[in-house]
Design a protein around this motif. Structure first.
Motif, PDB file in Angstrom:
ATOM      1  N   PHE A  70      11.839 -43.776   3.224  1.00 21.11           N
ATOM      2  CA  PHE A  70      10.870 -43.930   2.137  1.00 21.11           C
ATOM      3  C   PHE A  70      10.538 -42.564   1.531  1.00 21.11           C
ATOM      4  CE2 PHE A  70       6.475 -44.158   0.584  1.00 21.11           C
ATOM      5  CZ  PHE A  70       6.616 -45.168  -0.364  1.00 21.11           C
ATOM      6  N   ILE A  71      10.349 -41.574   2.377  1.00 17.93           N
ATOM      7  CA  ILE A  71       9.995 -40.225   1.909  1.00 17.93           C
ATOM      8  C   ILE A  71      11.161 -39.560   1.182  1.00 17.93           C
ATOM      9  CG2 ILE A  71       9.433 -37.868   2.682  1.00 17.93           C
ATOM     10  CD1 ILE A  71       7.791 -39.213   4.959  1.00 17.93           C
ATOM     11  N   THR A  72      12.362 -39.672   1.747  1.00 20.12           N
ATOM     12  CA  THR A  72      13.508 -38.922   1.212  1.00 20.12           C
ATOM     13  C   THR A  72      14.324 -39.681   0.168  1.00 20.12           C
ATOM     14  OG1 THR A  72      14.988 -39.700   2.957  1.00 20.12           O
ATOM     15  CG2 THR A  72      13.750 -37.649   3.368  1.00 20.12           C
ATOM     16  N   LYS A  73      14.207 -40.991   0.152  1.00 18.81           N
ATOM     17  CA  LYS A  73      15.033 -41.831  -0.746  1.00 18.81           C
ATOM     18  C   LYS A  73      16.533 -41.658  -0.473  1.00 18.81           C
ATOM     19  CE  LYS A  73      11.434 -43.016  -3.352  1.00 18.81           C
ATOM     20  NZ  LYS A  73      10.456 -43.699  -2.552  1.00 18.81           N
ATOM     21  N   TYR A  74      16.866 -41.359   0.775  1.00 20.00           N
ATOM     22  CA  TYR A  74      18.253 -41.115   1.169  1.00 20.00           C
ATOM     23  C   TYR A  74      19.026 -42.429   1.234  1.00 20.00           C
ATOM     24  CZ  TYR A  74      22.202 -39.955   4.187  1.00 20.00           C
ATOM     25  OH  TYR A  74      23.450 -39.808   4.728  1.00 20.00           O
ATOM     26  N   THR A  75      20.200 -42.446   0.638  1.00 19.44           N
ATOM     27  CA  THR A  75      21.116 -43.582   0.744  1.00 19.44           C
ATOM     28  C   THR A  75      22.464 -43.066   1.242  1.00 19.44           C
ATOM     29  OG1 THR A  75      21.837 -43.359  -1.551  1.00 19.44           O
ATOM     30  CG2 THR A  75      20.013 -44.888  -1.116  1.00 19.44           C
ATOM     31  N   LEU A  76      23.233 -43.975   1.809  1.00 17.32           N
ATOM     32  CA  LEU A  76      24.547 -43.604   2.327  1.00 17.32           C
ATOM     33  C   LEU A  76      25.583 -44.555   1.749  1.00 17.32           C
ATOM     34  CD1 LEU A  76      25.969 -41.650   4.261  1.00 17.32           C
ATOM     35  CD2 LEU A  76      25.567 -43.293   6.091  1.00 17.32           C
ATOM     36  N   ILE A  77      26.611 -44.037   1.180  1.00 19.94           N
ATOM     37  CA  ILE A  77      27.744 -44.729   0.575  1.00 19.94           C
ATOM     38  C   ILE A  77      27.378 -45.386  -0.759  1.00 19.94           C
ATOM     39  CG2 ILE A  77      29.557 -46.480   0.846  1.00 19.94           C
ATOM     40  CD1 ILE A  77      29.452 -45.941   3.855  1.00 19.94           C
ATOM     41  N   TYR A  78      26.345 -46.228  -0.790  1.00 18.44           N
ATOM     42  CA  TYR A  78      25.934 -46.924  -2.015  1.00 18.44           C
ATOM     43  C   TYR A  78      24.586 -46.403  -2.488  1.00 18.44           C
ATOM     44  CZ  TYR A  78      29.446 -50.238  -0.375  1.00 18.44           C
ATOM     45  OH  TYR A  78      30.598 -50.821   0.073  1.00 18.44           O
ATOM     46  N   ALA A  79      24.344 -46.483  -3.792  1.00 17.46           N
ATOM     47  CA  ALA A  79      23.077 -46.015  -4.354  1.00 17.46           C
ATOM     48  C   ALA A  79      22.008 -47.103  -4.381  1.00 17.46           C
ATOM     49  CB  ALA A  79      23.301 -45.481  -5.764  1.00 17.46           C
ATOM     50  N   TRP A  81      20.220 -50.895  -2.597  1.00 22.37           N
ATOM     51  CA  TRP A  81      19.595 -51.306  -1.337  1.00 22.37           C
ATOM     52  C   TRP A  81      20.593 -51.272  -0.196  1.00 22.37           C
ATOM     53  CZ3 TRP A  81      21.544 -55.473   1.269  1.00 22.37           C
ATOM     54  CH2 TRP A  81      22.359 -56.341   0.546  1.00 22.37           C
ATOM     55  N   ARG A  82      21.878 -51.491  -0.517  1.00 22.13           N
ATOM     56  CA  ARG A  82      22.908 -51.445   0.524  1.00 22.13           C
ATOM     57  C   ARG A  82      23.025 -50.047   1.125  1.00 22.13           C
ATOM     58  NH1 ARG A  82      27.930 -53.554  -2.681  1.00 22.13           N
ATOM     59  NH2 ARG A  82      27.002 -52.066  -4.098  1.00 22.13           N
ATOM     60  N   GLY A  83      22.857 -49.020   0.297  1.00 21.69           N
ATOM     61  CA  GLY A  83      22.879 -47.641   0.776  1.00 21.69           C
ATOM     62  C   GLY A  83      21.730 -47.345   1.717  1.00 21.69           C
ATOM     63  N   TYR A  84      20.542 -47.921   1.409  1.00 24.26           N
ATOM     64  CA  TYR A  84      19.403 -47.759   2.311  1.00 24.26           C
ATOM     65  C   TYR A  84      19.659 -48.456   3.637  1.00 24.26           C
ATOM     66  CZ  TYR A  84      16.516 -45.892  -1.448  1.00 24.26           C
ATOM     67  OH  TYR A  84      16.007 -45.107  -2.445  1.00 24.26           O
ATOM     68  N   LEU A  85      20.236 -49.622   3.583  1.00 22.87           N
ATOM     69  CA  LEU A  85      20.514 -50.386   4.801  1.00 22.87           C
ATOM     70  C   LEU A  85      21.528 -49.655   5.690  1.00 22.87           C
ATOM     71  CD1 LEU A  85      19.750 -53.087   6.151  1.00 22.87           C
ATOM     72  CD2 LEU A  85      21.780 -54.065   5.088  1.00 22.87           C
ATOM     73  N   ILE A  86      22.584 -49.156   5.094  1.00 24.04           N
ATOM     74  CA  ILE A  86      23.587 -48.418   5.861  1.00 24.04           C
ATOM     75  C   ILE A  86      22.981 -47.132   6.413  1.00 24.04           C
ATOM     76  CG2 ILE A  86      25.770 -47.158   5.681  1.00 24.04           C
ATOM     77  CD1 ILE A  86      26.615 -49.339   3.611  1.00 24.04           C
ATOM     78  N   ALA A  87      22.217 -46.441   5.585  1.00 20.72           N
ATOM     79  CA  ALA A  87      21.562 -45.200   6.034  1.00 20.72           C
ATOM     80  C   ALA A  87      20.595 -45.486   7.178  1.00 20.72           C
ATOM     81  CB  ALA A  87      20.823 -44.544   4.871  1.00 20.72           C
ATOM     82  N   PHE A  88      19.864 -46.585   7.086  1.00 21.26           N
ATOM     83  CA  PHE A  88      18.905 -46.953   8.120  1.00 21.26           C
ATOM     84  C   PHE A  88      19.589 -47.062   9.478  1.00 21.26           C
ATOM     85  CE2 PHE A  88      17.030 -50.396  10.632  1.00 21.26           C
ATOM     86  CZ  PHE A  88      15.760 -49.891  10.846  1.00 21.26           C
ATOM     87  N   PHE A  89      20.637 -47.868   9.553  1.00 26.03           N
ATOM     88  CA  PHE A  89      21.301 -48.066  10.839  1.00 26.03           C
ATOM     89  C   PHE A  89      22.048 -46.814  11.302  1.00 26.03           C
ATOM     90  CE2 PHE A  89      20.761 -52.543   9.574  1.00 26.03           C
ATOM     91  CZ  PHE A  89      20.045 -52.955  10.683  1.00 26.03           C
ATOM     92  N   ALA A  90      22.597 -46.057  10.371  1.00 28.32           N
ATOM     93  CA  ALA A  90      23.304 -44.833  10.746  1.00 28.32           C
ATOM     94  C   ALA A  90      22.334 -43.787  11.303  1.00 28.32           C
ATOM     95  CB  ALA A  90      24.055 -44.269   9.535  1.00 28.32           C
ATOM     96  N   ILE A  91      21.191 -43.616  10.664  1.00 29.09           N
ATOM     97  CA  ILE A  91      20.209 -42.637  11.147  1.00 29.09           C
ATOM     98  C   ILE A  91      19.681 -43.045  12.506  1.00 29.09           C
ATOM     99  CG2 ILE A  91      17.899 -41.682  10.738  1.00 29.09           C
ATOM    100  CD1 ILE A  91      18.597 -41.659   7.738  1.00 29.09           C
ATOM    101  N   VAL A  92      19.356 -44.326  12.679  1.00 28.05           N
ATOM    102  CA  VAL A  92      18.865 -44.806  13.978  1.00 28.05           C
ATOM    103  C   VAL A  92      19.905 -44.525  15.056  1.00 28.05           C
ATOM    104  CG1 VAL A  92      18.310 -46.876  15.313  1.00 28.05           C
ATOM    105  CG2 VAL A  92      17.271 -46.532  13.078  1.00 28.05           C
ATOM    106  N   TRP A  93      21.160 -44.806  14.778  1.00 30.36           N
ATOM    107  CA  TRP A  93      22.205 -44.619  15.779  1.00 30.36           C
ATOM    108  C   TRP A  93      22.358 -43.142  16.140  1.00 30.36           C
ATOM    109  CZ3 TRP A  93      27.138 -42.456  16.276  1.00 30.36           C
ATOM    110  CH2 TRP A  93      27.831 -42.872  17.419  1.00 30.36           C
ATOM    111  N   ILE A  94      22.441 -42.270  15.123  1.00 28.82           N
ATOM    112  CA  ILE A  94      22.596 -40.843  15.383  1.00 28.82           C
ATOM    113  C   ILE A  94      21.369 -40.300  16.120  1.00 28.82           C
ATOM    114  CG2 ILE A  94      22.829 -38.552  14.326  1.00 28.82           C
ATOM    115  CD1 ILE A  94      25.388 -40.208  14.147  1.00 28.82           C
ATOM    116  N   ALA A  95      20.186 -40.709  15.720  1.00 30.53           N
ATOM    117  CA  ALA A  95      18.966 -40.253  16.393  1.00 30.53           C
ATOM    118  C   ALA A  95      18.977 -40.656  17.862  1.00 30.53           C
ATOM    119  CB  ALA A  95      17.730 -40.819  15.695  1.00 30.53           C
ATOM    120  N   ASN A  96      19.444 -41.834  18.168  1.00 32.66           N
ATOM    121  CA  ASN A  96      19.483 -42.276  19.556  1.00 32.66           C
ATOM    122  C   ASN A  96      20.572 -41.570  20.352  1.00 32.66           C
ATOM    123  OD1 ASN A  96      17.426 -44.497  20.323  1.00 32.66           O
ATOM    124  ND2 ASN A  96      17.942 -44.827  18.184  1.00 32.66           N
ATOM    125  N   VAL A  97      21.643 -41.171  19.704  1.00 29.63           N
ATOM    126  CA  VAL A  97      22.638 -40.321  20.370  1.00 29.63           C
ATOM    127  C   VAL A  97      22.002 -38.976  20.710  1.00 29.63           C
ATOM    128  CG1 VAL A  97      24.794 -39.024  20.042  1.00 29.63           C
ATOM    129  CG2 VAL A  97      24.666 -41.430  19.372  1.00 29.63           C
TER     130      VAL A  97
END
Length: 126
Positions: A70-79, A81-97
């Motif tokens: 919400f703060i950064t408006k970061y998206t991944l691959i797509y600009a 809502w799909r980009g937010y969804l992909i970014a969400f799961f990718a960030i969670v996964w990397i953070a947990n690693v």
């Protein structure tokens, strides 16, 4: 695209740091103990689940990620809502690693500290 991958790994750092600190570190121990108690003893399922979130670094990282996105408006691959969804799961996964690696390092450091203390006590004839 390369900068998007870079930001993925960078944004996962504060998510991991915040999630770990709230759910594991001493500074939040009293609040965490309260949440553990409420997550076990509330009469409603939704209340138990709400308080459980603050005791699990994996669960809590999802909520921290939503705030970061919400703060950064970061998206991944797509600009969109799909980009937010992909970014969400990718960030969670990397953070947990990151958190898993940090936990492994902490355990190794504790083992080494115990080993050194044992060797010192043996050398001192205790």
């Amino acid at each position: 695209m390369e900068s998007h991958i870079y930001y993925l790994f960078v944004l996962a750092l504060p998510v991991a740091c915040i999630a770990w600190t709230v759910t594991k570190e001493e500074i939040f121990r009293e609040a965490r103990e309260f949440c553990v108690d409420r997550s076990k003893n509330c009469n409603k399922l939704i209340k138990r689940k709400f308080f459980y979130v603050f005791t699990c670094e994996y669960c809590f990282s999802h909520y921290v990620t939503v705030i970061i996105l919400f703060i950064t408006k970061y998206t991944l691959i797509y600009a969109s809502w799909r980009g937010y969804l992909i970014a969400f799961f990718a960030i969670v996964w990397i953070a947990n690693v990151y958190m898993s690696l940090y936990n492994i390092i902490r355990i190794d450091l504790k083992k080494e500290k115990i080993r050194v203390a044992k060797e010192e006590s043996e050398l001192n004839g205790e």
